[in-house]
Design a protein around this motif. Structure first.
Motif, PDB file in Angstrom:
ATOM      1  N   THR A   1       0.838  -1.201   0.000  1.00  0.00           N
ATOM      2  CA  THR A   1       0.000   0.000   0.000  1.00  0.00           C
ATOM      3  C   THR A   1       0.871   1.248   0.000  1.00  0.00           C
ATOM      4  OG1 THR A   1      -1.718  -1.176   1.217  1.00  0.00           O
ATOM      5  CG2 THR A   1      -1.840   1.221   1.224  1.00  0.00           C
ATOM      6  N   TYR A   2       1.921   1.240   0.807  1.00  0.00           N
ATOM      7  CA  TYR A   2       2.826   2.388   0.887  1.00  0.00           C
ATOM      8  C   TYR A   2       3.500   2.631  -0.463  1.00  0.00           C
ATOM      9  CZ  TYR A   2       6.692   5.365   2.241  1.00  0.00           C
ATOM     10  OH  TYR A   2       7.596   6.392   2.319  1.00  0.00           O
ATOM     11  N   ASP A   3       4.030   1.577  -1.072  1.00  0.00           N
ATOM     12  CA  ASP A   3       4.699   1.747  -2.363  1.00  0.00           C
ATOM     13  C   ASP A   3       3.718   2.157  -3.452  1.00  0.00           C
ATOM     14  OD1 ASP A   3       7.191   1.344  -1.389  1.00  0.00           O
ATOM     15  OD2 ASP A   3       7.483  -0.647  -2.245  1.00  0.00           O
ATOM     16  N   LEU A   4       2.501   1.637  -3.408  1.00  0.00           N
ATOM     17  CA  LEU A   4       1.467   2.059  -4.354  1.00  0.00           C
ATOM     18  C   LEU A   4       1.180   3.550  -4.183  1.00  0.00           C
ATOM     19  CD1 LEU A   4      -0.643   1.018  -6.469  1.00  0.00           C
ATOM     20  CD2 LEU A   4      -2.233   0.855  -4.553  1.00  0.00           C
ATOM     21  N   TYR A   5       1.088   3.984  -2.949  1.00  0.00           N
ATOM     22  CA  TYR A   5       0.849   5.399  -2.660  1.00  0.00           C
ATOM     23  C   TYR A   5       2.001   6.257  -3.182  1.00  0.00           C
ATOM     24  CZ  TYR A   5       0.048   9.652   0.050  1.00  0.00           C
ATOM     25  OH  TYR A   5      -0.149  10.943   0.432  1.00  0.00           O
ATOM     26  N   ILE A   6       3.228   5.861  -2.855  1.00  0.00           N
ATOM     27  CA  ILE A   6       4.407   6.628  -3.253  1.00  0.00           C
ATOM     28  C   ILE A   6       4.604   6.595  -4.769  1.00  0.00           C
ATOM     29  CG2 ILE A   6       6.941   6.688  -3.100  1.00  0.00           C
ATOM     30  CD1 ILE A   6       5.566   7.745  -0.614  1.00  0.00           C
ATOM     31  N   THR A   7       4.429   5.432  -5.380  1.00  0.00           N
ATOM     32  CA  THR A   7       4.718   5.271  -6.800  1.00  0.00           C
ATOM     33  C   THR A   7       3.665   5.917  -7.696  1.00  0.00           C
ATOM     34  OG1 THR A   7       5.829   3.183  -6.348  1.00  0.00           O
ATOM     35  CG2 THR A   7       5.196   3.582  -8.606  1.00  0.00           C
ATOM     36  N   PHE A   8       2.399   5.683  -7.394  1.00  0.00           N
ATOM     37  CA  PHE A   8       1.354   6.116  -8.313  1.00  0.00           C
ATOM     38  C   PHE A   8       0.557   7.322  -7.829  1.00  0.00           C
ATOM     39  CE2 PHE A   8       2.010   1.579  -9.187  1.00  0.00           C
ATOM     40  CZ  PHE A   8       2.463   1.694 -10.481  1.00  0.00           C
ATOM     41  N   PHE A   9      -0.039   7.225  -6.647  1.00  0.00           N
ATOM     42  CA  PHE A   9      -0.910   8.307  -6.192  1.00  0.00           C
ATOM     43  C   PHE A   9      -0.139   9.600  -5.957  1.00  0.00           C
ATOM     44  CE2 PHE A   9      -3.462   4.597  -4.641  1.00  0.00           C
ATOM     45  CZ  PHE A   9      -4.431   4.722  -5.616  1.00  0.00           C
ATOM     46  N   LEU A  10       1.012   9.504  -5.325  1.00  0.00           N
ATOM     47  CA  LEU A  10       1.796  10.687  -5.030  1.00  0.00           C
ATOM     48  C   LEU A  10       2.250  11.387  -6.306  1.00  0.00           C
ATOM     49  CD1 LEU A  10       3.083  12.394  -2.808  1.00  0.00           C
ATOM     50  CD2 LEU A  10       5.072  10.924  -2.950  1.00  0.00           C
ATOM     51  N   ARG A  11       2.725  10.607  -7.260  1.00  0.00           N
ATOM     52  CA  ARG A  11       3.211  11.186  -8.512  1.00  0.00           C
ATOM     53  C   ARG A  11       2.072  11.722  -9.377  1.00  0.00           C
ATOM     54  NH1 ARG A  11       8.539   9.960  -8.590  1.00  0.00           N
ATOM     55  NH2 ARG A  11       9.220   8.063  -7.569  1.00  0.00           N
ATOM     56  N   THR A  12       0.891  11.129  -9.264  1.00  0.00           N
ATOM     57  CA  THR A  12      -0.248  11.546 -10.082  1.00  0.00           C
ATOM     58  C   THR A  12      -1.013  12.702  -9.459  1.00  0.00           C
ATOM     59  OG1 THR A  12      -0.471   9.264 -10.830  1.00  0.00           O
ATOM     60  CG2 THR A  12      -2.332  10.719 -11.237  1.00  0.00           C
ATOM     61  N   PHE A  13      -1.292  12.609  -8.166  1.00  0.00           N
ATOM     62  CA  PHE A  13      -2.175  13.580  -7.512  1.00  0.00           C
ATOM     63  C   PHE A  13      -1.461  14.503  -6.529  1.00  0.00           C
ATOM     64  CE2 PHE A  13      -4.725   9.689  -8.253  1.00  0.00           C
ATOM     65  CZ  PHE A  13      -5.558  10.202  -9.236  1.00  0.00           C
ATOM     66  N   GLY A  14      -0.166  14.345  -6.348  1.00  0.00           N
ATOM     67  CA  GLY A  14       0.518  15.121  -5.318  1.00  0.00           C
ATOM     68  C   GLY A  14       0.318  14.457  -3.971  1.00  0.00           C
ATOM     69  N   TRP A  15       0.114  15.237  -2.939  1.00  0.00           N
ATOM     70  CA  TRP A  15      -0.060  14.715  -1.578  1.00  0.00           C
ATOM     71  C   TRP A  15      -1.540  14.727  -1.226  1.00  0.00           C
ATOM     72  CZ3 TRP A  15       3.835  12.633   1.205  1.00  0.00           C
ATOM     73  CH2 TRP A  15       5.136  12.893   0.770  1.00  0.00           C
ATOM     74  N   PRO A  16      -2.333  13.749  -1.738  1.00  0.00           N
ATOM     75  CA  PRO A  16      -3.776  13.808  -1.499  1.00  0.00           C
ATOM     76  C   PRO A  16      -4.186  13.534  -0.062  1.00  0.00           C
ATOM     77  CG  PRO A  16      -3.214  11.776  -2.604  1.00  0.00           C
ATOM     78  CD  PRO A  16      -1.945  12.598  -2.532  1.00  0.00           C
ATOM     79  N   VAL A  17      -3.396  12.819   0.693  1.00  0.00           N
ATOM     80  CA  VAL A  17      -3.797  12.455   2.052  1.00  0.00           C
ATOM     81  C   VAL A  17      -3.077  13.340   3.067  1.00  0.00           C
ATOM     82  CG1 VAL A  17      -3.869  10.614   3.770  1.00  0.00           C
ATOM     83  CG2 VAL A  17      -4.319  10.098   1.380  1.00  0.00           C
ATOM     84  N   THR A  18      -1.759  13.293   3.070  1.00  0.00           N
ATOM     85  CA  THR A  18      -0.987  14.036   4.058  1.00  0.00           C
ATOM     86  C   THR A  18       0.446  14.187   3.577  1.00  0.00           C
ATOM     87  OG1 THR A  18      -0.213  14.078   6.325  1.00  0.00           O
ATOM     88  CG2 THR A  18      -0.501  11.911   5.356  1.00  0.00           C
ATOM     89  N   ARG A  19       1.133  15.203   4.045  1.00  0.00           N
ATOM     90  CA  ARG A  19       2.545  15.394   3.722  1.00  0.00           C
ATOM     91  C   ARG A  19       3.444  14.682   4.735  1.00  0.00           C
ATOM     92  NH1 ARG A  19       4.397  18.558   0.014  1.00  0.00           N
ATOM     93  NH2 ARG A  19       2.986  19.863  -1.153  1.00  0.00           N
ATOM     94  N   SER A  20       2.883  14.239   5.807  1.00  0.00           N
ATOM     95  CA  SER A  20       3.648  13.609   6.877  1.00  0.00           C
ATOM     96  C   SER A  20       3.749  12.101   6.656  1.00  0.00           C
ATOM     97  CB  SER A  20       2.962  13.878   8.219  1.00  0.00           C
ATOM     98  OG  SER A  20       3.504  13.058   9.221  1.00  0.00           O
ATOM     99  N   HIS A  21       4.946  11.566   6.894  1.00  0.00           N
ATOM    100  CA  HIS A  21       5.110  10.110   6.835  1.00  0.00           C
ATOM    101  C   HIS A  21       4.296   9.442   7.934  1.00  0.00           C
ATOM    102  CE1 HIS A  21       8.294  10.524   3.901  1.00  0.00           C
ATOM    103  NE2 HIS A  21       8.324   9.207   3.801  1.00  0.00           N
ATOM    104  N   TYR A  22       4.103  10.141   9.046  1.00  0.00           N
ATOM    105  CA  TYR A  22       3.328   9.579  10.146  1.00  0.00           C
ATOM    106  C   TYR A  22       1.832   9.640   9.844  1.00  0.00           C
ATOM    107  CZ  TYR A  22       7.810  10.073  12.438  1.00  0.00           C
ATOM    108  OH  TYR A  22       9.136   9.976  12.739  1.00  0.00           O
ATOM    109  N   GLY A  23       1.415  10.621   9.067  1.00  0.00           N
ATOM    110  CA  GLY A  23       0.003  10.772   8.733  1.00  0.00           C
ATOM    111  C   GLY A  23      -0.523   9.674   7.836  1.00  0.00           C
ATOM    112  N   ILE A  24       0.353   9.044   7.086  1.00  0.00           N
ATOM    113  CA  ILE A  24      -0.075   7.981   6.165  1.00  0.00           C
ATOM    114  C   ILE A  24      -0.316   6.664   6.903  1.00  0.00           C
ATOM    115  CG2 ILE A  24       2.211   7.166   5.518  1.00  0.00           C
ATOM    116  CD1 ILE A  24       1.178   6.928   2.660  1.00  0.00           C
ATOM    117  N   ILE A  25       0.049   6.583   8.158  1.00  0.00           N
ATOM    118  CA  ILE A  25      -0.125   5.343   8.927  1.00  0.00           C
ATOM    119  C   ILE A  25      -1.582   4.891   8.905  1.00  0.00           C
ATOM    120  CG2 ILE A  25      -0.016   4.342  11.245  1.00  0.00           C
ATOM    121  CD1 ILE A  25       2.596   5.919  11.628  1.00  0.00           C
ATOM    122  N   LEU A  26      -2.503   5.827   9.031  1.00  0.00           N
ATOM    123  CA  LEU A  26      -3.917   5.468   8.983  1.00  0.00           C
ATOM    124  C   LEU A  26      -4.290   4.826   7.649  1.00  0.00           C
ATOM    125  CD1 LEU A  26      -4.695   7.350  11.586  1.00  0.00           C
ATOM    126  CD2 LEU A  26      -6.869   7.255  10.384  1.00  0.00           C
TER     127      LEU A  26
END
Length: 133
Positions: A87-112
């Motif tokens: 899930t983390y790599d999917l977020y970093i690889t695809f969602f982050l590069r496509t949409f920017g930071w849609p959830v949070t800018r914090s590495h700790y914020g993505i824990i949820l």
């Protein structure tokens, strides 16, 4: 079990590769080490991460076998690790590069966000376990 280990190794090194391409480490846990020893320290950190994952799988798997009386304790822990790291790599690889930071800018914020597939998996395994009793 073997497929899960192959997946986790690929995911850990994929994450290190993406960070290497980016030129800087964003994870606050590894950032000071990478700043001190250089970007190539990522490959050593990836091996350390795999060692930590191996120990966590063995220890937590043993606890699940002992306390919960589930024979597949290690497999459950390993599947959880694959789900979280995938899930983390999917977020970093695809969602982050496509949409920017849609959830949070914090590495700790993505824990949820990472907890959603794991909690779903735990609920699923518990339902299956109770049906098979």
């Amino acid at each position: 079990k073997k497929i899960s280990w192959v997946l986790i190794v690929l995911l850990v090194f994929w994450d290190a590769f993406l960070t290497y391409l980016g030129g800087t480490e964003g994870n606050p846990l590894w950032k000071p080490i990478v700043q001190s020893y250089g970007i190539n320290a990522l490959w050593v950190l990836a091996l350390i991460t795999l060692g930590i994952f191996y120990l966590a799988t063995k220890i937590l798997g043993f606890l699940i076998k002992t306390i919960d009386k589930i024979a597949e304790g290690e497999e459950i822990v390993l599947t959880g690790l694959v789900l979280v790291f995938g899930t983390y790599d999917l977020y970093i690889t695809f969602f982050l590069r496509t949409f920017g930071w849609p959830v949070t800018r914090s590495h700790y914020g993505i824990i949820l966000v990472l907890m959603i597939p794991v909690v779903g998996y735990i609920i699923y395994t518990e339902i299956v376990r109770r049906k098979n009793k």
